[in-house]
Design an enzyme around this catalytic site. Sequence first.
Site, PDB file in Angstrom:
ATOM      1  N   HIS A 122       0.813  -1.220   0.000  1.00 20.06           N
ATOM      2  CA  HIS A 122       0.000   0.000   0.000  1.00 20.06           C
ATOM      3  C   HIS A 122       0.848   1.273   0.000  1.00 20.06           C
ATOM      4  O   HIS A 122       0.307   2.369  -0.224  1.00 20.06           O
ATOM      5  CB  HIS A 122      -0.929   0.029   1.210  1.00 20.06           C
ATOM      6  CG  HIS A 122      -1.979  -1.030   1.198  1.00 20.06           C
ATOM      7  ND1 HIS A 122      -2.796  -1.257   0.114  1.00 20.06           N
ATOM      8  CD2 HIS A 122      -2.345  -1.944   2.147  1.00 20.06           C
ATOM      9  CE1 HIS A 122      -3.623  -2.262   0.399  1.00 20.06           C
ATOM     10  NE2 HIS A 122      -3.355  -2.693   1.608  1.00 20.06           N
ATOM     11  N   HIS A 161      -6.333  -7.354  -0.421  1.00 15.73           N
ATOM     12  CA  HIS A 161      -6.434  -5.928  -0.705  1.00 15.73           C
ATOM     13  C   HIS A 161      -5.623  -5.587  -1.959  1.00 15.73           C
ATOM     14  O   HIS A 161      -4.538  -6.133  -2.170  1.00 15.73           O
ATOM     15  CB  HIS A 161      -5.899  -5.104   0.459  1.00 15.73           C
ATOM     16  CG  HIS A 161      -6.558  -5.400   1.773  1.00 15.73           C
ATOM     17  ND1 HIS A 161      -6.046  -6.329   2.661  1.00 15.73           N
ATOM     18  CD2 HIS A 161      -7.680  -4.898   2.328  1.00 15.73           C
ATOM     19  CE1 HIS A 161      -6.832  -6.379   3.717  1.00 15.73           C
ATOM     20  NE2 HIS A 161      -7.832  -5.535   3.545  1.00 15.73           N
TER      21      HIS A 161
END
Length: 337
Positions: A122, A161
Site C-alpha cells: 500500500h 487488498h
Amino acid sequence: MQFGYSETCLEHDTGPRHPETADRLRAIRRGLAKRHGVEYVSAAPADKPTVTAVHDDAYVDEFELFCEDGGGNWDPDTVAVEASWDAALASAGLSVWAAQSALEGASGRQTPFALGRPPGHHAVEDDAMGFCFFNNAAVAAQAVIDAGDADRVAIFDWDVHHGNGTQDIFYDRDDVFYASIHEDGLYPGTGHVDETGTNGAEGTTLNVPLPAGAGDADYVYSFEETIAPAVERFDPDLFIVSAGFDAHRYDPISRMRVSTEGYAMLTECVQAVCENTDAALAYVLEGGYGLDTLSEGIAIVHETFDGRAAMEPDEDPTDETEELVAEIRETHGLGSK
C-alpha cells in the site's frame, strides 16, 4: 524454500490491538518448524538510496525523523515506533535479497521467500498507508533493474487488498508488469478493470476485482485465463509474488473463501507461468491476519515447492467470475473465451 528473516522486524511494535503484529512472524516460524527442508537466511537491510529509487526523498526523510521522534500514528491504521525505521529497512532488504537470490539461480526447493514486516504494497511513492511504509516488492523490483540483473519484472499480488502503492509506482512503466487479484470494493478501493497503465505503459497493469465470497476455483480460473497469458506475453526475467494470506476464508478482515489448499493451487499456477517464461521466482510477504491461517498458508506454499501436489478446486468458478474474466480478456486483448 529459503526464508529471509530478521529479528529486527519483530521490533516494529504496532500496539496490542493492531492486526499487523510481530506475532505474525512468530506464528509463521512455529508453523514452519514442523516442516522439512526449511532454511532461514539473513540479509542486509536496504539503504536509503535503494529505498528512494521508488520513494520520494522527502517522504523517506520525514519517516526517518518521525521514528527518531518516537513514532506514533502516521494515520489511523499505520503505526510506527522508534524501531520501525530499522524494521522497514530490514523488510525492504529481505525483499531485495529474495529477488537477487532468485535471479542468481535459487529455485525449486531453494525458492526465496522474504518474511519481512512491515508489509509494503500500500505504500505509494510519497506516503505510507495501510500498515505499509516502504513498498518492499517495488524496492526489490527496482533494485534488480538498476543493478542490470533484470530488464523486465512481473509482480503478482494475491493479497485480498489491492496493492495500490505497487500499481501507482509502476503505472507509467513498461518494464514492470503488475497484476492483482483482490476483493472488489475492499480497502483501499482501487484496482478496477480499466486501470491498465498509462503514458506508453498501457496493458502492464491488470486487475481482477473479484466479488466478496470468491473461492479457490474463482482465483485459479482468474489467474489461468487473464494473468497467465498476460504475463507470458510480457515475458519477464523475474516474477515476484506479493503474498498476502488474508483472502483465506477464516481470515478475520476479509470476506473471501480461499482455502489453505487454494494457496497451493495458486502456487502451482505461478510455477507454471515461470516455467513457461523461464522467469526467476521470489516471494515477498504482505498481509494475513489470522495467525493460524497465515502460518498454514505459508507452510502449504513451502510444501508445494517441496514436491506436494495441490488438489483441484472442488467447485466451478461462478458465473460472475466468468463474466469478469471475459471483460478483462477483452480489455487486455487476450481474446474471447
